[in-house]
Design an enzyme around this catalytic site. Structure first.
Site, PDB file in Angstrom:
ATOM      1  N   HIS A  52       5.406  -6.874   5.282  1.00 52.15           N
ATOM      2  CA  HIS A  52       5.558  -7.028   3.883  1.00 52.15           C
ATOM      3  C   HIS A  52       6.438  -8.369   3.827  1.00 52.15           C
ATOM      4  O   HIS A  52       6.870  -9.153   4.747  1.00 52.15           O
ATOM      5  CB  HIS A  52       6.275  -5.777   3.289  1.00 52.15           C
ATOM      6  CG  HIS A  52       7.569  -5.624   3.911  1.00 52.15           C
ATOM      7  ND1 HIS A  52       7.969  -4.815   4.534  1.00 52.15           N
ATOM      8  CD2 HIS A  52       8.838  -6.369   3.418  1.00 52.15           C
ATOM      9  CE1 HIS A  52       9.425  -5.024   4.683  1.00 52.15           C
ATOM     10  NE2 HIS A  52       9.799  -5.871   4.093  1.00 52.15           N
TER      11      HIS A  52
HETATM   12  P1  TYD Z   1      10.239  -0.140   4.830  1.00 47.17           P
HETATM   13  O1  TYD Z   1      10.967  -1.402   4.219  1.00 47.17           O
HETATM   14  O2  TYD Z   1       8.890   0.156   4.783  1.00 47.17           O
HETATM   15  O3  TYD Z   1      10.398  -0.479   6.569  1.00 47.17           O
HETATM   16  P2  TYD Z   1       9.828  -1.659   7.340  1.00 47.17           P
HETATM   17  O4  TYD Z   1       9.457  -2.672   6.441  1.00 47.17           O
HETATM   18  O5  TYD Z   1      11.043  -2.017   8.010  1.00 47.17           O
HETATM   19  O6  TYD Z   1       9.135  -1.169   8.238  1.00 47.17           O
HETATM   20  O7  TYD Z   1      11.077   1.083   4.547  1.00 47.17           O
HETATM   21  C1  TYD Z   1      10.666   2.287   5.413  1.00 47.17           C
HETATM   22  C2  TYD Z   1      11.240   3.574   4.269  1.00 47.17           C
HETATM   23  O8  TYD Z   1      12.636   3.343   4.052  1.00 47.17           O
HETATM   24  C3  TYD Z   1      10.500   3.141   2.919  1.00 47.17           C
HETATM   25  O9  TYD Z   1      10.323   4.526   2.302  1.00 47.17           O
HETATM   26  C4  TYD Z   1      11.663   2.891   1.884  1.00 47.17           C
HETATM   27  C5  TYD Z   1      13.122   3.235   2.641  1.00 47.17           C
HETATM   28  N1  TYD Z   1      13.940   2.358   2.226  1.00 47.17           N
HETATM   29  C6  TYD Z   1      15.083   2.615   1.384  1.00 47.17           C
HETATM   30  O10 TYD Z   1      15.100   3.859   0.991  1.00 47.17           O
HETATM   31  N2  TYD Z   1      16.075   1.900   1.543  1.00 47.17           N
HETATM   32  C7  TYD Z   1      16.132   0.568   2.223  1.00 47.17           C
HETATM   33  O11 TYD Z   1      17.224  -0.277   2.054  1.00 47.17           O
HETATM   34  C8  TYD Z   1      14.950   0.144   3.102  1.00 47.17           C
HETATM   35  C9  TYD Z   1      15.046  -1.070   3.949  1.00 47.17           C
HETATM   36  C10 TYD Z   1      13.885   0.843   3.210  1.00 47.17           C
END
Ligand code: TYD
Length: 136
Positions: A52
């Site tokens: 992302h």
């Molecule tokens: P995501 O940002 O998709 O993880 P990555 O990009 O590192 O693979 O986040 C995974 C899940 O965690 C998603 O449901 C959103 C949640 N999340 C939060 O609630 N707070 C946060 O600060 C972060 C980074 C993720």
């Protein structure tokens, strides 16, 4: 301003004979006020994550244990860096597609961010990201 996608900063080391102590503070390794800290740990073998970009968010990533490879893509160029030391931080500003690969067993990636979690700040569609970078 540098056109390098990978912006590494030195994390000051204040360890001594007792062991390590690394410091990230405003005006030092941190160029922004931190409003959120999260860490990625216990990553299952072979898992990659990220995939992302952010519209506004600024982050400083520090691999405090083990190693991980981060790939950054601005819509035209891709650069990759292995973080394997708590003495180096990777600054990631808005407008960069990021992926995290090759987590070593036991890797812990700490992320300092300048804003609270906001799903509306994410761009999770790579084609939409590329279009936004090319002014489409
Ligand atoms: P995501 O940002 O998709 O993880 P990555 O990009 O590192 O693979 O986040 C995974 C899940 O965690 C998603 O449901 C959103 C949640 N999340 C939060 O609630 N707070 C946060 O600060 C972060 C980074 C993720």
């Amino acid at each position: 301003m540098s056109d390098k996608l990978v912006q590494l900063v030195d994390i000051p080391q204040r360890g001594d004979a007792r062991g390590g102590l690394a410091v990230a503070e405003l005006g030092g390794a941190l160029p922004f006020l931190v409003r959120r800290v999260y860490w990625i740990h216990g990553t299952s073998p072979g898992v990659s994550r990220g995939f992302h970009a952010h519209k506004q968010l600024r982050q400083l990533c520090v691999c405090v244990a083990g190693s991980v490879r981060l790939s950054l893509f601005d819509g035209r160029r891709e650069e990759s860096v292995v973080l394997d030391s708590s003495a180096k931080g990777l600054l990631i500003g808005p407008g960069l597609w990021r992926e995290m690969h090759d987590f070593s067993p036991g890797a812990v990636l700490m992320v300092f961010a300048n804003a609270e979690y906001d799903e509306a700040d994410y761009i999770r569609d790579k084609e939409a990201f590329i279009a936004s970078r090319h002014g489409a």
